[in-house]
Design a protein around this motif. Structure first.
Motif, mmCIF file in Angstrom:
data_model
loop_
_atom_site.group_PDB
_atom_site.id
_atom_site.type_symbol
_atom_site.label_atom_id
_atom_site.label_comp_id
_atom_site.label_asym_id
_atom_site.label_seq_id
_atom_site.Cartn_x
_atom_site.Cartn_y
_atom_site.Cartn_z
ATOM 1 N N ILE A 73 0.831 -1.209 0.000
ATOM 2 C CA ILE A 73 0.000 0.000 0.000
ATOM 3 C C ILE A 73 0.861 1.253 0.000
ATOM 4 O O ILE A 73 0.599 2.208 -0.747
ATOM 5 N N CYS A 74 1.900 1.285 0.824
ATOM 6 C CA CYS A 74 2.759 2.474 0.892
ATOM 7 C C CYS A 74 3.437 2.748 -0.439
ATOM 8 O O CYS A 74 3.503 3.908 -0.886
ATOM 9 N N LEU A 75 3.963 1.704 -1.075
ATOM 10 C CA LEU A 75 4.626 1.905 -2.362
ATOM 11 C C LEU A 75 3.644 2.413 -3.407
ATOM 12 O O LEU A 75 3.985 3.293 -4.222
ATOM 13 N N ALA A 76 2.426 1.886 -3.406
ATOM 14 C CA ALA A 76 1.418 2.343 -4.364
ATOM 15 C C ALA A 76 1.043 3.799 -4.120
ATOM 16 O O ALA A 76 0.895 4.596 -5.056
ATOM 17 N N ILE A 121 10.495 0.712 1.361
ATOM 18 C CA ILE A 121 9.573 1.832 1.597
ATOM 19 C C ILE A 121 10.357 3.115 1.851
ATOM 20 O O ILE A 121 10.031 4.180 1.299
ATOM 21 N N MET A 122 11.381 3.043 2.683
ATOM 22 C CA MET A 122 12.174 4.226 3.014
ATOM 23 C C MET A 122 12.782 4.849 1.761
ATOM 24 O O MET A 122 12.690 6.067 1.548
ATOM 25 N N ARG A 123 13.378 4.032 0.931
ATOM 26 C CA ARG A 123 14.042 4.565 -0.264
ATOM 27 C C ARG A 123 13.010 5.095 -1.267
ATOM 28 O O ARG A 123 13.262 6.091 -1.963
ATOM 29 N N ALA A 124 11.856 4.459 -1.342
ATOM 30 C CA ALA A 124 10.799 4.963 -2.222
ATOM 31 C C ALA A 124 10.275 6.305 -1.726
ATOM 32 O O ALA A 124 10.003 7.214 -2.522
ATOM 33 N N PHE A 170 12.214 2.436 9.587
ATOM 34 C CA PHE A 170 13.227 1.499 9.108
ATOM 35 C C PHE A 170 14.148 1.069 10.242
ATOM 36 O O PHE A 170 14.461 -0.118 10.388
ATOM 37 N N TYR A 171 14.583 2.016 11.074
ATOM 38 C CA TYR A 171 15.481 1.680 12.181
ATOM 39 C C TYR A 171 14.849 0.652 13.119
ATOM 40 O O TYR A 171 15.510 -0.300 13.558
#
Length: 347
Positions: free
Chosen positions: A78-81, A105-108, A321-322
């Protein structure tokens, strides 16, 4: 431009987000849940559109912020979309199902230029914010103890298999570390920064992946060690308020100590978290007792203000992410029965 919110997921946690956004004066214009009955009260309260398929919400050109309140196993998709569609994102904890997904997700999020927030609401207790402000007065830090004990119904220590509790894995992808302990991992990182390595033991219900207790040592470069433990337990009257909720953080330095005691996560509006500061120079202890607030409400107001003003804030995609890196390392350390160096992947 005023943010226009789309909410994906109307389970138990969503009521705190809805109420916090309502108090902030937010416009919630689209709601998605596979069960319309779960979404219906909010649809009617906010006059929002409804869709069972979250992709219809993301495709809505009027939605500028997507709030992801599903279980973590759906967060990556969902987050990437949402990011690919040019939406800002608020994502419930944990940010992803594992560290690899969290990194993606972080890099996107970074590549998109969109605002991204990860919901670790315990940072927003006034007691925690004051603790952060007091840390420089403690001198050199040399030890910390972190506890997250939660009373859960069920026989987690007596059962010889995890079949009765499979719903925890199905819903959340993990048990005590993800559901209870992740908040205090974030708290530790927020106050003390990133450790270099850790050693952990994770106790599972036999024959299952349902973690019921986890113990870890977070090892820092300057000799600081934070002792961390989270556990499901059956004890009715332990903890700061003798209600079975036993969650605290203590930091010791050469010039003093701070102790933070949180309260049950879904009753914070009735009972305040407590901070105690001991100053070694004066030999005095000060208790910081605040009015009871719901940290979700403070968090949602903060996120809404950041989104309105188009400014980044925290906790964000990197913070999420951490936490997921720490969780993955704890599982690896427990499997290997060895200390694990933390791989922050170039961060």
């Amino acid at each position: 431009m005023k943010p226009q919110y789309g909410i994906i997921g109307c389970g138990n946690i969503s009521r705190f987000h809805f109420e916090g956004l309502r108090r902030a004066g937010a416009d919630i214009i689209h709601i998605s849940d596979i069960h319309e009955s779960a979404a219906r009260p909010y649809i009617e309260a906010f006059g929002a559109a409804y869709s069972a398929d979250y992709r219809e919400l993301i495709a809505n050109p009027q939605v500028t912020v997507v709030s992801v309140l599903t279980s973590a196993k759906f967060h990556r998709e969902i987050c990437l979309a949402a990011l690919a569609a040019g939406k800002d994102v608020i994502c419930e904890k944990t940010m992803a199902n594992d560290a690899d997904e969290a990194e993606e997700i972080m890099r996107a999020a970074e590549a998109s230029g969109q605002l991204f927030f990860n919901s670790y609401m315990k940072r927003f207790y006034p007691a925690v914010q004051q603790a952060k402000a007091l840390l420089p007065r403690l001198g050199r830090l040399f030890s910390a103890q972190v506890r997250a004990y939660q009373r859960w119904e069920g026989q987690y220590y007596e059962h010889t298999d995890g079949s009765e509790h499979q719903w925890v894995l199905d819903g959340y992808g993990g048990a005590v570390v993800k559901c209870a302990g992740s908040h205090m991992i974030d708290m530790t990182l927020h106050l003390l920064g990133r450790p270099e390595s850790l050693y952990a033991n994770v106790d599972f219900i036999p024959g299952s992946q349902i973690d019921r207790k986890a113990t870890a040592l977070f090892e820092y470069a300057d000799g600081l060690v934070a002792s961390y433990e989270t556990a499901i337990h059956p004890l009715d009257k332990i903890g700061h308020e003798r209600d079975g909720w036993d969650e605290s953080l203590e930091v010791n330095g050469t010039k003093g100590r701070i102790q933070v005691y949180t309260v049950k996560w879904d009753a914070s509006e009735h009972r305040p978290a407590l901070l105690v500061h001991y100053d070694n120079e004066t030999g005095t202890s000060t208790e910081y007792r605040y009015d009871a607030i719901d940290p979700f409400h403070v968090e949602m107001q903060y996120f809404h203000d950041c989104l309105t003003q188009r400014k980044p804030g925290a906790p964000n995609h990197t913070d999420g992410f951490y936490v997921d890196v720490i969780i993955a390392a704890m599982m690896e350390s427990s499997r290997r029965r060895a200390s694990v160096d933390l791989d922050w992947r170039g961060r």
